[in-house]
Design a protein around this motif. Structure first.
Motif, PDB file in Angstrom:
ATOM      1  N   ALA A 497       0.833  -1.200   0.000  1.00  0.00           N
ATOM      2  CA  ALA A 497       0.000   0.000   0.000  1.00  0.00           C
ATOM      3  C   ALA A 497       0.869   1.251   0.000  1.00  0.00           C
ATOM      4  CB  ALA A 497      -0.923  -0.025   1.208  1.00  0.00           C
ATOM      5  N   ALA A 498       0.557   2.161  -0.909  1.00  0.00           N
ATOM      6  CA  ALA A 498       1.356   3.371  -1.048  1.00  0.00           C
ATOM      7  C   ALA A 498       1.167   4.269   0.175  1.00  0.00           C
ATOM      8  CB  ALA A 498       0.940   4.118  -2.305  1.00  0.00           C
ATOM      9  N   GLY A 499       2.270   4.874   0.635  1.00  0.00           N
ATOM     10  CA  GLY A 499       2.178   5.772   1.779  1.00  0.00           C
ATOM     11  C   GLY A 499       2.805   7.111   1.439  1.00  0.00           C
ATOM     12  N   ASP A 502       6.460   8.045  -0.831  1.00  0.00           N
ATOM     13  CA  ASP A 502       6.824   7.022  -1.806  1.00  0.00           C
ATOM     14  C   ASP A 502       7.137   7.624  -3.169  1.00  0.00           C
ATOM     15  OD1 ASP A 502       6.671   4.911  -0.109  1.00  0.00           O
ATOM     16  OD2 ASP A 502       4.553   4.541  -0.498  1.00  0.00           O
ATOM     17  N   THR A 503       6.752   8.903  -3.360  1.00  0.00           N
ATOM     18  CA  THR A 503       6.981   9.495  -4.670  1.00  0.00           C
ATOM     19  C   THR A 503       8.284  10.293  -4.734  1.00  0.00           C
ATOM     20  OG1 THR A 503       5.676  11.395  -3.992  1.00  0.00           O
ATOM     21  CG2 THR A 503       4.520   9.663  -5.194  1.00  0.00           C
ATOM     22  N   SER A 504       9.060  10.318  -3.620  1.00  0.00           N
ATOM     23  CA  SER A 504      10.279  11.120  -3.613  1.00  0.00           C
ATOM     24  C   SER A 504      11.333  10.509  -4.542  1.00  0.00           C
ATOM     25  CB  SER A 504      10.828  11.226  -2.196  1.00  0.00           C
ATOM     26  OG  SER A 504      11.199   9.945  -1.747  1.00  0.00           O
ATOM     27  N   LEU A 505      12.127  11.370  -5.149  1.00  0.00           N
ATOM     28  CA  LEU A 505      13.096  10.912  -6.143  1.00  0.00           C
ATOM     29  C   LEU A 505      14.408  10.517  -5.476  1.00  0.00           C
ATOM     30  CD1 LEU A 505      12.710  13.374  -9.137  1.00  0.00           C
ATOM     31  CD2 LEU A 505      11.604  11.193  -8.684  1.00  0.00           C
ATOM     32  N   PRO A 506      15.084   9.480  -5.999  1.00  0.00           N
ATOM     33  CA  PRO A 506      16.423   9.157  -5.505  1.00  0.00           C
ATOM     34  C   PRO A 506      17.370  10.293  -5.882  1.00  0.00           C
ATOM     35  CG  PRO A 506      15.888   7.849  -7.434  1.00  0.00           C
ATOM     36  CD  PRO A 506      14.647   8.588  -7.073  1.00  0.00           C
TER      37      PRO A 506
END
Lengths: 674, 674
Positions: A497-499, A502-506
């Motif tokens: 499940a997405a929290g 989770d969308t942060s870039l490396p």
């Protein structure tokens, strides 16, 4: 069941409506399973009674009447089902929605076991009719039955499917043939010319002496067991409730009418056969239970003495002056039994798809286009059916012991669901007339529940040690496997499940191109890696022996690529381990970065070519996927032989499309139609 | 062979020198194969002669002398081989280098067939000795033999390996036991107390009546066949030529000395056994060929009458007052036969590695660390050996018919190679003494060539229909398979060769992230794709049903990602096809660009979990790899259960390391040592 009708040519989602069936086609298509059971159920009543001797055959038509009564009750109940639930989910849906997921899963387990037994019983019975008509088959019924299952499996694997007409004609032929036989038989009886069965002169040496006469426990038990065996006639009734979506509108009403028709026909056929059997003094001995036929001279007949099935014995007598009639009856019966077995091959993938959608079976079974899963299902179904036929030597009377328990588990839970369904609706319904209708329906389903529950108890008590325990064990195993699968999927879903965040870039990408030789695939991988402009880029190789490494380094320099080549030491000549350790090391030093590993691969077309290549790359890839913070890029280089393989795959996709269309299934609630 | 010595603890490339062997260890280690053949070769001479009746047994020692002569010629020739070629490539290398690749490949095919037969013959013979010593084994030799092969296979799969001592002790025990038996037997003969064989009173009813006396064609053929069978004594001689690198320096000289020792011991043992057999009047009837024993009363003995092998019959007689002696001889013979079989399990992967290096076998067999390939080799070897044992019912005398042809094909081609080798060297050599030495060597090898070629012809003529055709067919099949593999590798290499312009960069990268749900793996894939800054980036999903797609789109908007989500229509509910077509479409519009497909994958640990996931992704990936201009990136998301799997894999890698070290092989030419 009957999804076979939804094909014939490529169908788009939006075209489904065109293929809905009028009642006159729907009846034969969905009824082959239920009607075919009159080919073995009446036999079972005689067989069980034989343990008490020929004298007790007179009980057969009374037991038959009881089965007919249960049949009509079940039909009446299912007429409620099909009007309330038109999605095609059948008993599984009714039980899940109204009783709960455990009940639903129990029904599902029972249905899966039933599909296997439908194949085993129908085909074994068909083999008996084949033996009745074709003498050389006698004694080889099991072999013939196994070959027939293999044939059905092959046809279904190849995606060969029949249209409605293919089903309709033999079913109508069967109905007409059996009724013609019955009418002609009764006509000859009243004219006094009805011949006796060829075994009429034989007596039966039973295993039970019913000392206390009628009312003794042994007799009661025997009668109950005969009744339970005769209830095999009810198998297949539930098929129509899975097929409501295929009916023309008003779907529910049409399905209900078809059910009623089916019930009346089945009861009339079954009772006619029983009565004719009594009039002609047929003989059927339950040999595997120690019962023996005694010939007119008073000698025991050998154990392997061939007994024709009931309809076979009747047809031989009734048409003694017109042998063609016998062959038509036997052939029609054999064919309808094979068609009944085929419905299981069509129905099983549909059920699997629904169960998979609910997370109880592997997800790939859900996509109807999944040819592989579909094939696996067919092979598994055939495999288990063959196993049963082999173990029970194609003896219908032994297989029946396993069969009925699943059907009645399913009936009982489904009727429980229906009663609850009406109770729930009544809680909110205010319209008087509608409430009256619902109450009436609830009474019907309550009677259905009581009767099917009673039969289930009788079946369990009289058949548990005779083989029902095998079916129950199989159901329990399936139940726990399916629950385990669902549990696993739920666990995974919660982990996935997405929290937040989770969308942060490396922050940076370290790119690595794995190199073993300087050839086209490697150069392409380097070019692609460069084009994706990573923060750092290096080529990586593993040193295994000096000569190879030196050659590689020299060739690398010649290319003039602006990418450094790093050589990893590998004292023990391993390939995978040094690379994994190197990647982990990068991650350890900068945990917020990611490592992009580019693997040059050349793609060959033939299976044996694949054996000769890429083993290291494959293993390395699968190991890298276990490493956090890595992405693995395959850069393919297609060799010439791969083009042919691609064409083959395209063609296969096309064939798979054909199979898939056989599995198309509409699954939506037509509530407005209820 | 003997690579088992190169282990014991972790060895780095640079440590290999430490494990070189002194002659006293090298002899037993490499000679078990050759010496063990005296356990069955003398029997064969008696067996073949039995067809003409007991009277012709007197020919046996003359035939034995011929075999011994051939043995000494072959030993003398191979003493040249080991000094000229010290790399361990053996006959394969000699034939390839001097005669050509076809000859080399023929030798390789012959050697592979021989490995299988070494296992089958040695273990079958061991089972005979077990039957001689342990009565309950009689009649179950095939079962015992198959179990023994399974045992050897298991030990080798588990990577259990023996040190030199484990080999040395039983080999010396065998030598001492056989010589003790011979000496004690001759001593008792001269004292006049040597007992007769227990079957001495029996006569033999042959199948051939030699009408024309000595000189008739039938007798000549029979004697030649006996000689051909007895030549089984030569199997295993070539083993030392594959093992030169394991000898202490001067390698060539030490190997030559060991060969001479081996030859003298083998000849002495074989001749002693033949002479003792004549003195004690042993009886061996070739039952499968129609020959029967006749007991002293003149009755034929039953076909399944148990005949002990020759050494067993001798030991029973010689040690009749001292039964322990018999058991020691039988046990030592059985053990050395099992060790001989084990050499094949060690030798086969080494040969496979060399052949794979030359492109004749799949490449993964070349890396000694490839545990999978190594295991496959062991299982294949055991499987074929078991098949042979099963088909020939563990009868040594039948298996021998297949055995010898491969050995002599290998001998003959190797000697041809050596003759050419000297001729080539003589062309450039100017030093007189050296030229003399070379000429002498060439004479030795020419004699070797003539003798082995003659024996090969004899073997072919006398044994072709008896089973040699099977071995020849197998060799031919192997030959063509290996040539096909090499052809394939060459084709691929030419296709892959780097040319001009291969290093040019693609103009733009279109990135696509495949999306089925919005969950952690998807978000990670999007993040990684964004981090690689492609020219264009979009998310892609396939529309299968309205509800799912709408949900997905809503969730996508919620994430607020700056990446558009494109929904592909799929009227036939396919997943793979629309994506493939979309990708191809991009390429069609801009052929110089590349498409990067990012596939989110979640990684589970257990095999059954893998069955439940990722099937679509896997299939899609493999299809995409066939599409030109694509790179496929797997973005893994490791679930918790994957950590345990990773640990298991690490442990396995460790075990594999152990196995790999067993296969370490030095392959370089020590020309300075010649």
């Amino acid at each position: 069941m009957g999804k076979r009708l939804l094909i014939g040519r490529k169908l788009r989602n939006t075209q489904l409506g065109e293929t809905l069936l009028p009642k006159r086609i729907a009846l034969p298509v969905f009824a082959s399973d239920a009607l075919s059971s009159v080919a073995y159920a009446p036999d079972e009543i005689f067989l069980v009674l034989s343990a008490a001797g020929v004298a007790y055959y007179t009980l057969s038509w009374k037991i038959g009447l009881c089965v007919a009564l249960v049949m009509l009750v079940v039909i009446a109940s299912y007429r409620q089902n099909v009007q309330a639930y038109q999605s095609g989910g059948g008993d599984y849906e009714v039980a899940t929605t109204n009783v709960g997921s455990t009940a639903g899963l129990t029904v599902a387990s029972a249905l899966i076991v039933d599909y296997v037994l439908t194949v085993a019983v129908s085909i074994s019975s068909a083999a008996q009719y084949a033996a009745a008509a074709i003498e050389p088959v006698q004694g080889h019924q099991a072999t013939v039955a196994i070959l027939a299952v293999v044939f059905l499996m092959t046809m279904n694997l190849r995606g060969v499917r029949e249209s409605g007409t293919v089903f309709a004609i033999p079913t109508y032929v069967f109905i007409v043939a059996v009724f013609s036989m019955a009418i002609w038989g009764f006509f000859r009886y009243f004219r006094g010319t009805l011949p006796q069965s060829e075994l009429a002169g034989y007596s039966i040496q039973g295993t039970q002496t019913i000392a206390g006469g009628f009312g003794s426990m042994a007799l009661v038990f025997l009668v109950l067991r005969a009744f339970a065996s005769g209830s095999a006639a009810l198998t297949g009734v539930e098929a129509i409730s899975n097929s409501v979506p295929a009916f023309r509108k008003p779907k529910g009403k049409n399905a209900a009418t078809t059910l009623l028709l089916l019930g009346v026909i089945a009861v009339m056929m079954g009772l006619s056969i029983l009565v004719l059997g009594n009039l002609m003094h047929v003989r059927l001995a339950e040999v595997h239970n120690g019962v023996r036929l005694v010939d007119p001279q008073g000698d025991l007949v050998p154990v392997d003495f061939h007994q024709d099935p009931l309809i076979g014995q009747l047809a031989k007598g009734v048409f003694d002056h017109f042998p063609i009639g016998f062959y038509v009856v036997a052939a029609a019966t054999g064919i309808i039994l094979v068609l009944a077995a085929n419905t299981a091959f069509n129905g099983f993938p549909v059920l699997a798809s629904i169960l998979s959608g609910d997370g109880y079976l592997p997800r790939q079974l859900h996509t109807r286009g999944d040819r592989l899963a579909f094939s696996n299902g067919i092979v598994l179904l055939a495999g288990f059916a063959i196993l049963l036929i082999y173990v029970f030597d194609a003896e219908v009377t032994k297989l029946i012991q396993l069969y009925i328990v699943g059907v009645f588990v399913s009936f009982t839970l489904s009727q429980t669901g229906m009663v609850r369904h009406w109770t729930r609706l009544l809680r909110t319904e205010t319209d008087g007339a509608e409430r009256m209708r619902m109450r009436r329906s609830r009474v019907v389903n309550s009677i259905g529940l009581s009767v099917t529950a009673l039969v289930l108890v009788i079946v369990l008590v009289t058949k548990f040690t005779h083989g029902a325990w095998i079916a129950i064990t199989a159901m329990a195993v399936l139940f726990f496997i399916m629950r385990g699968i669902r549990h696993h999927y739920e666990l995974v879903a919660s982990e996935l499940a997405a929290g937040e965040g989770d969308t942060s870039l490396p922050s940076r990408i370290h790119a690595i191109v794995l190199v073993s030789k300087v050839h086209k695939p490697t150069l392409r991988a380097v070019a692609y890696a460069r084009a994706s402009r990573p923060s750092t880029l290096e080529a990586l190789t593993v040193h295994v022996d000096d000569e190879t490494t030196e050659q590689l380094m020299a060739r690398w320099d010649e290319t003039g690529l602006p990418v450094p080549l790093r050589v990893l030491a590998s004292p023990y000549r391993e390939i995978t381990k040094p690379i994994l350790e190197y990647v982990r090391d990068i991650r350890r030093r900068s945990p917020r970065d990611i490592v992009a590993v580019y693997i040059p691969e050349y793609i060959v077309g033939r299976w044996w070519e694949q054996l000769l290549h890429n083993q290291t790359a494959l293993r390395l890839k699968s190991r890298l996927l276990f490493t956090p913070g890595v992405m693995v890029t395959s850069v393919p280089f297609q060799l010439r032989s791969s083009a042919a393989a691609e064409e083959r795959a395209e063609r296969e996709l096309h064939v798979a499309g054909g199979v898939r269309r056989g599995l198309i299934r509409q699954r939506r609630r037509d509530d407005d139609d209820r």
